[in-house]
Design a protein around this motif. Structure first.
Motif, PDB file in Angstrom:
ATOM      1  N   TRP A   1      47.959  -1.742  28.276  1.00 30.12           N
ATOM      2  CA  TRP A   1      49.068  -2.295  27.481  1.00 30.12           C
ATOM      3  C   TRP A   1      49.138  -3.811  27.585  1.00 30.12           C
ATOM      4  N   ARG A   2      48.285  -4.389  28.401  1.00 28.17           N
ATOM      5  CA  ARG A   2      48.266  -5.841  28.523  1.00 28.17           C
ATOM      6  C   ARG A   2      47.068  -6.395  27.754  1.00 28.17           C
ATOM      7  N   THR A   3      47.279  -7.528  27.105  1.00 27.29           N
ATOM      8  CA  THR A   3      46.158  -8.182  26.451  1.00 27.29           C
ATOM      9  C   THR A   3      45.200  -8.697  27.518  1.00 27.29           C
ATOM     10  N   VAL A   4      44.033  -9.131  27.082  1.00 20.82           N
ATOM     11  CA  VAL A   4      43.040  -9.673  28.009  1.00 20.82           C
ATOM     12  C   VAL A   4      43.659 -10.780  28.874  1.00 20.82           C
ATOM     13  N   LEU A   5      44.369 -11.700  28.214  1.00 20.33           N
ATOM     14  CA  LEU A   5      44.991 -12.807  28.955  1.00 20.33           C
ATOM     15  C   LEU A   5      46.005 -12.282  29.970  1.00 20.33           C
ATOM     16  N   ASN A   6      46.835 -11.331  29.533  1.00 18.44           N
ATOM     17  CA  ASN A   6      47.867 -10.814  30.430  1.00 18.44           C
ATOM     18  C   ASN A   6      47.287  -9.994  31.572  1.00 18.44           C
ATOM     19  N   ASN A   7      46.125  -9.401  31.354  1.00 17.21           N
ATOM     20  CA  ASN A   7      45.452  -8.707  32.455  1.00 17.21           C
ATOM     21  C   ASN A   7      45.008  -9.700  33.516  1.00 17.21           C
ATOM     22  N   VAL A   8      44.500 -10.847  33.077  1.00 18.10           N
ATOM     23  CA  VAL A   8      44.084 -11.865  34.038  1.00 18.10           C
ATOM     24  C   VAL A   8      45.315 -12.449  34.745  1.00 18.10           C
ATOM     25  N   LEU A   9      46.448 -12.445  34.026  1.00 18.74           N
ATOM     26  CA  LEU A   9      47.697 -12.960  34.602  1.00 18.74           C
ATOM     27  C   LEU A   9      48.320 -12.006  35.620  1.00 18.74           C
ATOM     28  N   LEU A  10      47.895 -10.730  35.591  1.00 20.02           N
ATOM     29  CA  LEU A  10      48.557  -9.714  36.417  1.00 20.02           C
ATOM     30  C   LEU A  10      48.694 -10.111  37.893  1.00 20.02           C
ATOM     31  N   PRO A  11      47.590 -10.496  38.563  1.00 15.68           N
ATOM     32  CA  PRO A  11      47.762 -10.864  39.981  1.00 15.68           C
ATOM     33  C   PRO A  11      48.701 -12.056  40.167  1.00 15.68           C
ATOM     34  N   LEU A  12      48.664 -12.988  39.218  1.00 15.60           N
ATOM     35  CA  LEU A  12      49.522 -14.170  39.328  1.00 15.60           C
ATOM     36  C   LEU A  12      50.994 -13.777  39.141  1.00 15.60           C
ATOM     37  N   ASP A  13      51.243 -12.814  38.243  1.00 15.73           N
ATOM     38  CA  ASP A  13      52.606 -12.289  38.068  1.00 15.73           C
ATOM     39  C   ASP A  13      53.086 -11.633  39.359  1.00 15.73           C
ATOM     40  N   VAL A  14      52.224 -10.747  39.899  1.00 11.51           N
ATOM     41  CA  VAL A  14      52.613 -10.002  41.095  1.00 11.51           C
ATOM     42  C   VAL A  14      52.851 -10.962  42.263  1.00 11.51           C
ATOM     43  N   MET A  15      52.019 -12.001  42.363  1.00 11.46           N
ATOM     44  CA  MET A  15      52.102 -12.905  43.508  1.00 11.46           C
ATOM     45  C   MET A  15      53.096 -14.042  43.287  1.00 11.46           C
ATOM     46  N   ASN A  16      53.744 -14.027  42.103  1.00 11.12           N
ATOM     47  CA  ASN A  16      54.761 -15.031  41.828  1.00 11.12           C
ATOM     48  C   ASN A  16      54.268 -16.462  41.979  1.00 11.12           C
ATOM     49  N   THR A  17      53.074 -16.716  41.495  1.00  7.76           N
ATOM     50  CA  THR A  17      52.594 -18.097  41.512  1.00  7.76           C
ATOM     51  C   THR A  17      53.421 -18.909  40.513  1.00  7.76           C
TER      52      THR A  17
ATOM     53  N   ARG B   1      45.666 -21.425  34.402  1.00  5.73           N
ATOM     54  CA  ARG B   1      44.720 -20.805  35.333  1.00  5.73           C
ATOM     55  C   ARG B   1      44.018 -19.606  34.676  1.00  5.73           C
ATOM     56  N   ALA B   2      44.801 -18.766  33.995  1.00  5.80           N
ATOM     57  CA  ALA B   2      44.228 -17.577  33.365  1.00  5.80           C
ATOM     58  C   ALA B   2      43.237 -17.965  32.266  1.00  5.80           C
ATOM     59  N   HIS B   3      43.603 -18.985  31.482  1.00  7.76           N
ATOM     60  CA  HIS B   3      42.691 -19.443  30.433  1.00  7.76           C
ATOM     61  C   HIS B   3      41.400 -19.992  31.039  1.00  7.76           C
ATOM     62  N   GLU B   4      41.565 -20.712  32.139  1.00 10.93           N
ATOM     63  CA  GLU B   4      40.405 -21.284  32.832  1.00 10.93           C
ATOM     64  C   GLU B   4      39.454 -20.170  33.295  1.00 10.93           C
ATOM     65  N   MET B   5      40.030 -19.101  33.835  1.00  8.30           N
ATOM     66  CA  MET B   5      39.208 -17.989  34.324  1.00  8.30           C
ATOM     67  C   MET B   5      38.487 -17.293  33.167  1.00  8.30           C
ATOM     68  N   LEU B   6      39.204 -17.124  32.036  1.00  6.67           N
ATOM     69  CA  LEU B   6      38.577 -16.491  30.880  1.00  6.67           C
ATOM     70  C   LEU B   6      37.421 -17.348  30.374  1.00  6.67           C
ATOM     71  N   LYS B   7      37.592 -18.644  30.450  1.00  6.11           N
ATOM     72  CA  LYS B   7      36.530 -19.548  30.030  1.00  6.11           C
ATOM     73  C   LYS B   7      35.325 -19.399  30.949  1.00  6.11           C
ATOM     74  N   LEU B   8      35.622 -19.245  32.241  1.00  6.37           N
ATOM     75  CA  LEU B   8      34.575 -19.110  33.244  1.00  6.37           C
ATOM     76  C   LEU B   8      33.690 -17.889  32.960  1.00  6.37           C
ATOM     77  N   VAL B   9      34.307 -16.804  32.478  1.00  9.04           N
ATOM     78  CA  VAL B   9      33.514 -15.603  32.188  1.00  9.04           C
ATOM     79  C   VAL B   9      33.132 -15.537  30.708  1.00  9.04           C
ATOM     80  N   GLY B  10      33.406 -16.605  29.973  1.00  8.98           N
ATOM     81  CA  GLY B  10      32.957 -16.697  28.586  1.00  8.98           C
ATOM     82  C   GLY B  10      33.728 -15.826  27.620  1.00  8.98           C
ATOM     83  N   LEU B  11      35.017 -15.608  27.904  1.00  2.42           N
ATOM     84  CA  LEU B  11      35.799 -14.741  27.022  1.00  2.42           C
ATOM     85  C   LEU B  11      37.063 -15.423  26.500  1.00  2.42           C
TER      86      LEU B  11
END
Lengths: 265, 279
Positions: free
Chosen positions: A97-113, A121-131
């Motif tokens: 139910w989460r978009t690709v971006l929101n899936n990458v955001l999941l740990p950051l949401d849980v950890m309250n960064t 940060r999430a966009h940066e990570m997606l860029k790192l894996v070419g997505l």
């Protein structure tokens, strides 16, 4: 031990016994291993050799029945409390139910960064894996290989020093797997993470690793360790080099020695 | 679907003539003044046909639908029943979701409660409704509320069972994933279990909606009721007015379809990730 720094993972006489109605199963017997920081170590072996068990022990998803295990110099429980590692599972385990971006955001949401930095940060990570072009898609709209790349981006999102990967490319076809092997190697070199990588692919293990830990089953134990001295950058030519074959053969021999050809699998 | 509808329509006419011909012949034999001479011709003119001719049905539909908000019109009574059903469904959702959370949260609660929940659903609602109406009436609860409660009584169970299954549906790997993040139980619930249960919620709500509709109609029939489709059904059944019964049935069916359609629309709004997904 390599270097003077604290080992990323340290195990001494580690044992794991699963108690069951049909008797006990020794999943891991007297395992000894030190993994230095920044290393890429593969655990390879047949089904039931305890390689996934070892990874789950490091992740504090299960508790050892004996021996010593330290992750970054701390107990696995403390390492998990401090979110010291990222775990990549056999299947991408994305939340549908989460978009690709929101899936990458999941740990950051849980950890309250801090909210301000999460998106970047999430966009940066997606860029790192070419997505980065797929941020708004839902998981089902992506191929299996792309989904697994999202799950790697997710594991890296909170910048853990250690990456635990459990056969992440096991379900993919050979072509996609070799492609992602190259990607992973690049990621490892760019980020400087320590990686513990479970696989049952010999060429994958040799191609990726600084060391390959060969494990055997019944009871699960470490049969031997092969240092992989292939030069970097590693690419298609690496896979075709004589040294690659020598190392793959060495791993195969260790696997056979432990296997004994009497088991039914 | 369109082909099936066309076939049903094509078969309806001969079937209607066939089932009505006997009664028409008897009326003719008794010398009734129907304004027709043969049994086949009279089959479309009966006062209380087994199957109405399309023209008869159309006339009754029109006659019973105006004025729309008169207490005797079918649309007005459909609205009453719809209100009871929707309120019943809302109560059932709150109760069902609450129960599901408790069932999944505590094994002990499940062991103690589940047999009673199942037992509650074996009581025939038609037997329960009058008693419930009388008991509630003693506490001053009257009118549409007892019917909504009876609707809720049979509708909460599919919701509870469906949502409980949904809350348990996440992959063990997804649960492990949250564990590696050191997520609290609360976070695991909000970020994993609850969203995973939403598709299950809507599937069970569609089942519950039809159950609730049956519940409110049965409640209207089996209690002292002054409005609603059930009350109209009971009245016209005593009068053997088959034309009226057919009209009420059509409205009832329409109401059921409308309820499920609204839920389907809500489902698309709440679970947008499933749009276009092949299931």
């Amino acid at each position: 031990m390599r270097g003077t720094a604290q080992p990323a993972v340290h195990l001494k006489d580690l044992n794991m016994v699963f108690r069951g109605a049909q008797g006990d199963t020794v999943a891991l017997q007297d395992a000894n291993l030190d993994i230095a920081q920044g290393e890429f170590v593969s655990l390879i072996g047949p089904s039931g050799c305890g390689k996934t068990t070892l990874l789950r022990l490091m992740a504090d998803l299960i508790t050892p029945t004996g021996g010593e295990l330290l992750v970054g110099g701390k107990s696995p429980a403390l390492a998990r409390q401090e979110r010291a590692y990222g775990y990549v599972f056999q299947s991408p385990a994305l939340l549908e139910w989460r978009t690709v971006l929101n899936n990458v955001l999941l740990p950051l949401d849980v950890m309250n960064t801090p909210k301000a930095t999460r998106q970047a940060r999430a966009h940066e990570m997606l860029k790192l894996v070419g997505l980065e072009g797929f941020a708004g898609r839902y998981p089902w709209q992506l191929s299996g290989g792309m989904q697994q790349r999202v799950s790697i981006a997710r594991a890296l999102a909170f910048d853990p020093a250690l990456l635990l990967m459990d056969e992440p490319f096991g379900a993919l076809d050979e072509i996609t797997r070799e492609h992602l092997n190259g990607e992973l190697l690049r990621l490892w070199q760019e980020t400087g993470k320590t990686v513990v990588f479970v696989t049952h692919g010999i060429s994958e293990a040799v191609f990726l690793s600084t060391r390959v830990v060969v494990m055997t089953s019944r009871p699960g134990k470490i049969e031997g360790v092969v240092d992989i001295d292939l030069p970097y950058p590693r690419n298609v030519e690496t896979r075709e080099s004589p040294r690659f074959f020598e190392l793959a053969t060495r791993v195969r021999e260790l696997l056979r020695r432990g296997h004994g050809f009497d088991a039914d699998d | 679907m369109i082909i099936v509808a066309a076939l049903a329509l094509a078969l309806y006419w001969p079937l209607m003539l066939w089932v009505n011909a006997g009664a028409a012949q008897r009326s003719l034999d008794n010398g009734a003044e129907l304004g027709c001479t043969t049994a086949i011709a009279c089959a479309t003119q009966l006062r209380n046909p087994v199957l109405p001719a399309p023209a008869q049905l159309g006339n009754s539909l029109r006659a019973m639908s105006v004025p729309p908000l008169a207490p005797t019109s079918v649309p007005y009574n459909t609205l009453i029943t719809a209100g009871e059903t929707v309120v019943g469904l809302l109560i059932a959702s709150v109760l069902g979701i609450g129960l599901a959370v408790a069932l999944v949260g505590s094994r002990a609660f499940e062991r103690v409660t589940l047999p009673w929940l199942i037992a509650s659903q074996t009581v025939p609602v038609i037997a329960l409704a009058p008693m419930l109406a009388v008991v509630l009436g003693q506490y001053g609860v009257q009118g549409w509320l007892p019917k909504a409660l009876i609707a809720a009584y049979i509708a909460f169970f599919p919701v509870a069972v469906g949502v409980a299954a949904g809350l348990r549906s996440p992959d063990p790997m997804q649960e492990d994933l949250l564990t590696t993040y050191r997520a609290s139980g609360w976070q695991t619930f909000w970020k994993l279990r609850l969203p995973a249960s939403l598709p299950f919620l809507f599937t069970s709500l569609k089942v519950a909606a039809t159950a609730a509709l049956i519940g409110s109609i049965v409640a209207e029939i089996s209690t002292i009721s002054f409005s609603g489709l059930g009350k109209m059904l009971a009245e016209n059944s005593r009068a053997s007015d088959t034309l009226a019964l057919w009209v009420i049935m059509l409205y009832g069916a329409g109401l059921g379809i409308a309820l499920v359609a609204v839920l389907g629309l809500l489902e698309r709004l709440v679970t947008p990730w499933r749009a276009g997904q092949s299931r």
